[in-house]
Design a protein around this motif. Structure first.
Motif, PDB file in Angstrom:
ATOM      1  N   GLU A  42      47.772  40.090  45.433  1.00 55.59           N
ATOM      2  CA  GLU A  42      47.542  38.802  44.783  1.00 55.59           C
ATOM      3  C   GLU A  42      46.135  38.700  44.219  1.00 55.59           C
ATOM      4  N   GLU A  43      45.170  39.269  44.931  1.00 59.62           N
ATOM      5  CA  GLU A  43      43.794  39.212  44.441  1.00 59.62           C
ATOM      6  C   GLU A  43      43.618  40.103  43.208  1.00 59.62           C
ATOM      7  N   ALA A  44      44.249  41.247  43.179  1.00 59.73           N
ATOM      8  CA  ALA A  44      44.193  42.100  41.995  1.00 59.73           C
ATOM      9  C   ALA A  44      44.846  41.410  40.802  1.00 59.73           C
ATOM     10  N   GLU A  45      45.992  40.777  41.026  1.00 60.24           N
ATOM     11  CA  GLU A  45      46.673  40.052  39.958  1.00 60.24           C
ATOM     12  C   GLU A  45      45.842  38.869  39.469  1.00 60.24           C
ATOM     13  N   ALA A  46      45.114  38.248  40.387  1.00 59.40           N
ATOM     14  CA  ALA A  46      44.301  37.090  40.017  1.00 59.40           C
ATOM     15  C   ALA A  46      43.179  37.486  39.074  1.00 59.40           C
ATOM     16  N   VAL A  47      42.560  38.635  39.295  1.00 61.85           N
ATOM     17  CA  VAL A  47      41.488  39.075  38.411  1.00 61.85           C
ATOM     18  C   VAL A  47      42.048  39.392  37.029  1.00 61.85           C
ATOM     19  N   LEU A  48      43.193  40.038  36.978  1.00 58.96           N
ATOM     20  CA  LEU A  48      43.821  40.302  35.685  1.00 58.96           C
ATOM     21  C   LEU A  48      44.180  38.990  34.988  1.00 58.96           C
ATOM     22  N   GLY A  49      44.706  38.027  35.760  1.00 65.59           N
ATOM     23  CA  GLY A  49      45.018  36.727  35.177  1.00 65.59           C
ATOM     24  C   GLY A  49      43.782  36.051  34.617  1.00 65.59           C
ATOM     25  N   ALA A  50      42.649  36.200  35.316  1.00 64.06           N
ATOM     26  CA  ALA A  50      41.397  35.619  34.829  1.00 64.06           C
ATOM     27  C   ALA A  50      40.981  36.241  33.507  1.00 64.06           C
ATOM     28  N   ALA A  51      41.260  37.534  33.323  1.00 65.33           N
ATOM     29  CA  ALA A  51      40.935  38.194  32.058  1.00 65.33           C
ATOM     30  C   ALA A  51      41.723  37.570  30.912  1.00 65.33           C
ATOM     31  N   TYR A  52      43.014  37.311  31.141  1.00 67.72           N
ATOM     32  CA  TYR A  52      43.827  36.673  30.101  1.00 67.72           C
ATOM     33  C   TYR A  52      43.326  35.255  29.805  1.00 67.72           C
TER      34      TYR A  52
END
Length: 490
Positions: A42-52
């Motif tokens: 979830e934390e890895a996905e959150a950083v990618l989501g922040a990039a978008y």
């Protein structure tokens, strides 16, 4: 996954962005944020989501950088001096539109995912290798996309592929050569392809997250800029033959279906677009920029003339623009050929769609020689046919005439979509600026008033086709050198 994207806005304030180390105020000096973060999927996905999410925040830069120096749009009202000077090629290093920080923040998030997401696999059993590789694919796409935007506007920029995490990482990075940046973009995109998704579970993901087809679309664009035409055609063909996206009909049941790409968004033609949703408080200022603000972008007189050449064109009055106000109806209206406005300011911003693939392939075919002109024209006429134009165009007698046919069609199809300046520059700089005069003549077609001779004299200097590095960047990065045209500009 949806919850990750919703709280990504909060993450933007918590994670370090390029040039920012406020987290050191609460952590011991030089203690890596990764000591506390990057523990699960979830934390890895959150950083990618922040990039978008951060990339969505660059929307106005994408619009202004892609349109202000072109000839498709004009300005109405109390125009800020910073935008006026950019449009007049009078931009100075202290101009706000010379700032690139938003794109480097996206790059930094992407770099974080690329560096640290693989470590999470060992910590979280639910984070499988294929899922991790898919996240990396999206990160490579976003990094490549941001560098592609930067290199077309500044030509040479710092090439940073490591995340800025603490004070041990130097912030002084010299510019890399244009060719090196393009090679990194190509490497990123080629790396992204194998693990990329052909389709996501939800429509907004299919159009708002990187897919294999978005990667190939971007790669085709990059190959056009780097004059690798056979590779550009091959990348276009991968999208054309994908079966997942297609050219939508122009009219369905007497309704302008072309217009729904903008009024509804996420059409089958779309390949990649920034997602906005009023219900989730994800809005933008496009209604203000194109309609209600103190200044607005309107269609240029040149483009009104171009649309008027064919009364059959469904993309003209009532769709792309309103002939009474000259405002861009494609971003303001709920329905074509009506006066019903959009209820909310949550228009999506389309970066790539299938018409782009048709016309990029046509351009690449032209550059392969006269024997390919007929095939290129077939692709252009397919776009015109979809627009309701019954009379096909004939083959041009020269390479430049054929390129002009493609660029004119792109100007009509993609009015106000952040592409016009890039199209003109790409053609002009090809073969060591073989068509520089074409760029000058096209820019001057959109110039009003007596400033044309001054702008012409500026555009003769090829360095003026790029933006200055902002003064704040020069002060914070001691290895940066100002772009040549602006060396002696105060």
């Amino acid at each position: 996954m949806k919850r990750i994207w919703i709280y990504s806005l909060v993450l933007l304030a918590l994670l370090p962005a390029a040039g920012c180390n406020k987290w050191l105020d609460v952590l011991p000096e030089n203690q890596q944020v990764t000591d506390l973060y990057w523990q699960d999927k979830e934390e890895a996905e959150a950083v990618l989501g922040a990039a978008y999410v951060r990339f969505r925040g660059t929307l106005q830069h994408q619009l202004i950088w892609g349109e202000a120096r072109g000839n498709g749009l004009a300005l109405l009202g109390s125009v800020p001096a910073s935008i006026f000077r950019l449009k007049q090629f009078e931009i100075l290093p202290n101009n706000e539109w010379a700032q690139w920080s938003g794109f480097y923040e996206v790059i930094n998030y992407a770099n974080m995912v690329i560096k640290y997401a693989p470590e999470v696999v060992a910590r979280d059993p639910s984070f499988s290798q294929p899922v991790m590789q898919s996240l990396l694919s999206e990160a490579y796409f976003l990094r490549g996309l941001c560098y592609f935007i930067l290199v077309r506007n500044f030509r040479e920029v710092p090439l940073i592929t490591e995340p800025y995490m603490n004070d041990l990482y130097t912030f002084d990075v010299a510019k890399s050569a244009e060719a090196e940046i393009y090679q990194q973009i190509i490497t990123d995109l080629e790396t992204a392809i194998p693990a990329s998704k052909e389709v996501w579970p939800q429509v907004w993901e299919n159009k708002g997250r990187a897919t294999k087809w978005a990667i190939y679309a971007l790669l085709a664009d990059v190959y056009l800029w780097t004059e690798q035409y056979e590779q550009a055609i091959a990348a276009c063909d991968r999208v054309l033959q994908s079966g997942w996206v297609g050219l939508i009909d122009g009219v369905v049941n007497n309704r302008n279906h072309w217009f729904t790409m903008f009024s509804e968004g996420n059409s089958n033609e779309s390949i990649f677009e920034l997602q906005f949703d009023f219900a989730r408080q994800q809005t933008n200022d496009m209604t203000q920029w194109f309609g209600t603000g103190p200044y607005t972008w309107i269609i240029s007189p040149l483009m009104v003339e171009q649309f008027n050449l064919s009364a059959e064109d469904i993309r003209g009055n009532g769709a792309s623009y309103n002939a009474t106000t000259f405002r861009l109806w494609k971003y303001l209206g709920a329905e074509a050929n009506t006066t019903v406005p959009r209820p909310n300011n949550d228009q999506n911003w389309i970066l790539y769609r299938m018409a782009d693939i048709y016309l990029m392939k046509a351009e690449a075919l032209i550059m392969l020689g006269e024997s390919h002109y007929a095939e290129a024209l077939t692709l252009v006429n397919r776009i015109r046919q979809r627009a309701g134009i019954s009379v096909p165009l004939g083959v041009g007698s020269s390479e430049l005439e054929m390129l002009d046919i493609v660029l004119n069609e792109r100007a009509l199809e993609f009015l106000g979509e952040g592409k016009r300046w890039y199209d003109i520059l790409r053609v002009a700089k090809r073969n060591q600026y073989q068509y520089k005069e074409y760029l000058i003549s096209q820019v001057l077609l959109g110039v009003q008033g007596g400033s044309a001779p001054v702008i012409r004299s500026k555009l003769l200097n090829e360095n003026s086709h790029y933006l200055p590095i902002h003064i704040d960047e020069l002060l914070s990065n001691r290895l940066l050198e100002q772009n040549p045209y602006y060396d002696n500009v105060n």
